[in-house]
Design a protein around this motif. Structure first.
Motif, PDB file in Angstrom:
ATOM      1  N   ILE A   1       0.782  -1.170   0.119  1.00 20.22           N
ATOM      2  CA  ILE A   1      -0.219  -0.217   0.012  1.00 20.22           C
ATOM      3  C   ILE A   1       0.769   1.035   0.014  1.00 20.22           C
ATOM      4  O   ILE A   1       2.179   1.259   0.346  1.00 20.22           O
ATOM      5  CB  ILE A   1      -0.934   0.198   1.324  1.00 20.22           C
ATOM      6  CG1 ILE A   1      -0.162   0.027   2.391  1.00 20.22           C
ATOM      7  CG2 ILE A   1      -1.748  -1.158   1.140  1.00 20.22           C
ATOM      8  CD1 ILE A   1      -1.124   0.148   3.791  1.00 20.22           C
ATOM      9  N   GLU A   2       0.374   2.215  -0.450  1.00 18.77           N
ATOM     10  CA  GLU A   2       0.980   3.546  -0.415  1.00 18.77           C
ATOM     11  C   GLU A   2       1.091   4.294   0.692  1.00 18.77           C
ATOM     12  O   GLU A   2      -0.008   4.048   1.517  1.00 18.77           O
ATOM     13  CB  GLU A   2       0.329   4.600  -1.520  1.00 18.77           C
ATOM     14  CG  GLU A   2       0.575   4.007  -2.854  1.00 18.77           C
ATOM     15  CD  GLU A   2       0.080   5.044  -3.973  1.00 18.77           C
ATOM     16  OE1 GLU A   2       0.767   5.432  -4.945  1.00 18.77           O
ATOM     17  OE2 GLU A   2      -1.388   5.323  -3.956  1.00 18.77           O
ATOM     18  N   GLN A   3       1.805   5.044   1.123  1.00 20.36           N
ATOM     19  CA  GLN A   3       1.765   5.695   2.505  1.00 20.36           C
ATOM     20  C   GLN A   3       0.978   6.765   2.345  1.00 20.36           C
ATOM     21  O   GLN A   3       0.581   7.248   1.357  1.00 20.36           O
ATOM     22  CB  GLN A   3       3.474   6.249   2.576  1.00 20.36           C
ATOM     23  CG  GLN A   3       3.776   6.896   4.161  1.00 20.36           C
ATOM     24  CD  GLN A   3       5.235   7.290   4.090  1.00 20.36           C
ATOM     25  OE1 GLN A   3       5.677   7.802   3.412  1.00 20.36           O
ATOM     26  NE2 GLN A   3       5.665   7.024   5.379  1.00 20.36           N
ATOM     27  N   ALA A   4       0.406   6.929   3.533  1.00 20.55           N
ATOM     28  CA  ALA A   4      -0.313   8.338   3.659  1.00 20.55           C
ATOM     29  C   ALA A   4      -0.149   9.355   2.924  1.00 20.55           C
ATOM     30  O   ALA A   4       1.093   9.807   3.063  1.00 20.55           O
ATOM     31  CB  ALA A   4      -0.865   8.548   5.203  1.00 20.55           C
ATOM     32  N   GLU A   5      -0.739  10.036   2.173  1.00 16.09           N
ATOM     33  CA  GLU A   5      -0.237  11.226   1.129  1.00 16.09           C
ATOM     34  C   GLU A   5      -0.064  12.412   2.245  1.00 16.09           C
ATOM     35  O   GLU A   5       0.866  13.312   1.783  1.00 16.09           O
ATOM     36  CB  GLU A   5      -1.582  11.547   0.156  1.00 16.09           C
ATOM     37  CG  GLU A   5      -1.210  12.759  -0.614  1.00 16.09           C
ATOM     38  CD  GLU A   5      -2.105  12.806  -1.888  1.00 16.09           C
ATOM     39  OE1 GLU A   5      -1.996  13.723  -2.789  1.00 16.09           O
ATOM     40  OE2 GLU A   5      -3.191  12.074  -2.028  1.00 16.09           O
TER      41      GLU A   5
ATOM     42  N   ALA B   1       0.253   8.601   9.385  1.00 14.42           N
ATOM     43  CA  ALA B   1      -0.221   7.550   9.866  1.00 14.42           C
ATOM     44  C   ALA B   1      -0.916   6.788   8.916  1.00 14.42           C
ATOM     45  O   ALA B   1      -1.878   7.424   8.027  1.00 14.42           O
ATOM     46  CB  ALA B   1      -1.332   7.762  11.268  1.00 14.42           C
ATOM     47  N   THR B   2      -0.527   5.608   8.602  1.00 10.83           N
ATOM     48  CA  THR B   2      -1.156   4.897   7.410  1.00 10.83           C
ATOM     49  C   THR B   2      -1.712   3.685   7.840  1.00 10.83           C
ATOM     50  O   THR B   2      -1.007   2.682   8.438  1.00 10.83           O
ATOM     51  CB  THR B   2      -0.110   4.482   6.248  1.00 10.83           C
ATOM     52  OG1 THR B   2       0.672   5.732   6.092  1.00 10.83           O
ATOM     53  CG2 THR B   2      -0.656   3.903   5.134  1.00 10.83           C
ATOM     54  N   ALA B   3      -3.120   3.363   7.702  1.00  7.03           N
ATOM     55  CA  ALA B   3      -3.929   2.043   8.171  1.00  7.03           C
ATOM     56  C   ALA B   3      -3.557   1.011   6.931  1.00  7.03           C
ATOM     57  O   ALA B   3      -3.590   1.251   6.122  1.00  7.03           O
ATOM     58  CB  ALA B   3      -5.271   2.400   8.275  1.00  7.03           C
TER      59      ALA B   3
ATOM     60  N   LEU C   1       3.028   4.242  11.815  1.00  7.85           N
ATOM     61  CA  LEU C   1       3.347   5.463  12.135  1.00  7.85           C
ATOM     62  C   LEU C   1       4.867   5.728  11.649  1.00  7.85           C
ATOM     63  O   LEU C   1       5.627   5.148  12.169  1.00  7.85           O
ATOM     64  CB  LEU C   1       3.378   5.561  13.686  1.00  7.85           C
ATOM     65  CG  LEU C   1       1.927   4.812  14.617  1.00  7.85           C
ATOM     66  CD1 LEU C   1       2.055   5.169  15.797  1.00  7.85           C
ATOM     67  CD2 LEU C   1       0.783   6.070  13.867  1.00  7.85           C
ATOM     68  N   SER C   2       4.950   6.892  11.077  1.00  9.34           N
ATOM     69  CA  SER C   2       6.302   7.389  10.334  1.00  9.34           C
ATOM     70  C   SER C   2       6.459   8.729  10.408  1.00  9.34           C
ATOM     71  O   SER C   2       5.484   9.489  10.507  1.00  9.34           O
ATOM     72  CB  SER C   2       6.187   6.624   8.928  1.00  9.34           C
ATOM     73  OG  SER C   2       5.291   7.364   8.190  1.00  9.34           O
TER      74      SER C   2
END
Length: 330
Positions: free
Chosen positions: A204-208, A266-268, A295-296
């Motif tokens: 999946i892509e990281q949160a934009e 924060a990427t789910a 969490l990044s």
């Protein structure tokens, strides 16, 4: 794009570049550049020497001499069925002999393997498939075996599938990485002289959107990921940063550097039907598939970040994935 016989074919359809523009394609590994002219509909086709896994840079130059933005294009391996040696009818062929072409030759599908690495009696091949969150094939994903650099690497093909030759007789951890997406790992039991299928993986892509956390502020700050909704309902990852939190970067040489701001994401993982496939790794046997979030901090892409405050703790999330290369909470 596929590579065959040491050549990659780069094609642009109608309107892909300005009419009659000059298109420059550069192989970043070899430094070779080829130039072709687009037609009056903005279409073009070019051939350039390449190996599977090479990165190509594509740029268009219009008639006034103006350059377009450079687009990165990654070559992908061909379908092994199209390049495998023919099997002689009536002659028994073992896995070792039938699959050596994967990692030998001038432009192997699996690169970085010493031919002596694979033992004839233990030879095996791991196969698998990688998609995006929507289930569409994801080409160009780098596939390696954790802790075994001797097996080199391969990349997923246009259909998202891959083949990786290894020595069987145990459990191996397959690692998946592609720029712009969160990595994943899966364990596979690999027998001798056989093929083993890895579980399907969705990268999946990281949160934009990143939330700016100003550590100079003497107040509570809230960082949220994008809102998600599926059959399990609506939810949004939220992390609270109380006043007094400090952060420092731990550099590769061990030195530290204070940070006064964090670009926090924060990427789910657990969203939709492919939530289990999107997980970064297998869940422990005692844990059910519930909710997981990455969490990044953008500043931690090349270094580690240490957050300091006695009362700062991630919330009750099961599980929370915090890569060793990213954020550390003491």
């Amino acid at each position: 794009m596929d590579v065959a016989d040491g050549t990659a074919i780069v094609t642009g359809g109608k309107g892909s570049v300005e009419a009659n523009a000059t298109v420059e394609i550069t192989n970043t590994r070899t430094g070779e550049t080829v130039r072709v002219a687009a037609d009056d509909q903005g279409r073009f086709q070019a051939e350039i020497a390449a190996q599977s896994g090479d990165n190509l840079q594509v740029k268009a130059v219009d008639r006034a001499g103006n350059d377009s933005d450079v687009e990165e294009v990654q070559t992908v391996p061909p379908d092994p069925a199209t390049v495998a040696p023919k099997v002689t009818p009536g002659v028994a062929t073992n896995i070792y002999a039938a699959t050596r072409f994967l990692y030998t030759g001038a432009s192997p599908i699996q690169r970085g393997v010493n031919p002596d690495t694979i033992e004839p009696r233990r030879a095996a091949v791991i196969r698998g498939r990688v998609t995006d969150r929507q289930g569409e094939p994801l080409p160009g994903v780098e596939v390696t075996i954790k802790g075994h650099p001797e097996y080199g690497r391969t990349r997923t093909r246009a259909d998202g599938k891959f083949d990786l030759a290894v020595n069987g007789g145990g459990t191996l951890t397959v690692s998946y990485e592609r720029a712009g997406r969160l990595p994943a790992q899966r364990k596979v039991d690999v027998p001798w002289q056989d093929y083993a299928w890895a579980p399907d993986v969705a990268l999946i892509e990281q949160a934009e959107k990143a939330t700016l956390v100003d550590l100079n502020q003497d107040r509570l700050q809230v960082a949220r990921g994008p809102g998600e909704s599926d059959a399990d309902g609506a939810r949004q990852a939220t992390v609270l940063f109380p006043a007094g939190v400090t952060a420092e970067m731990i550099m590769p040489d061990g030195s530290t550097e204070a940070l006064n701001r964090l670009d926090f994401r924060a990427t789910a993982y657990t969203v939709g039907e492919r939530g289990p496939e999107a997980m970064p790794g297998e869940l422990p046997a005692t844990s059910g598939h519930t909710y997981a979030v990455e969490l990044s901090v953008d500043q931690a892409r090349e270094v580690r970040i240490m957050l300091h405050r006695d009362r700062f703790r991630p919330g009750a999330i099961t599980p929370v994935t915090v890569p060793e290369s990213a954020v550390t909470v003491p």
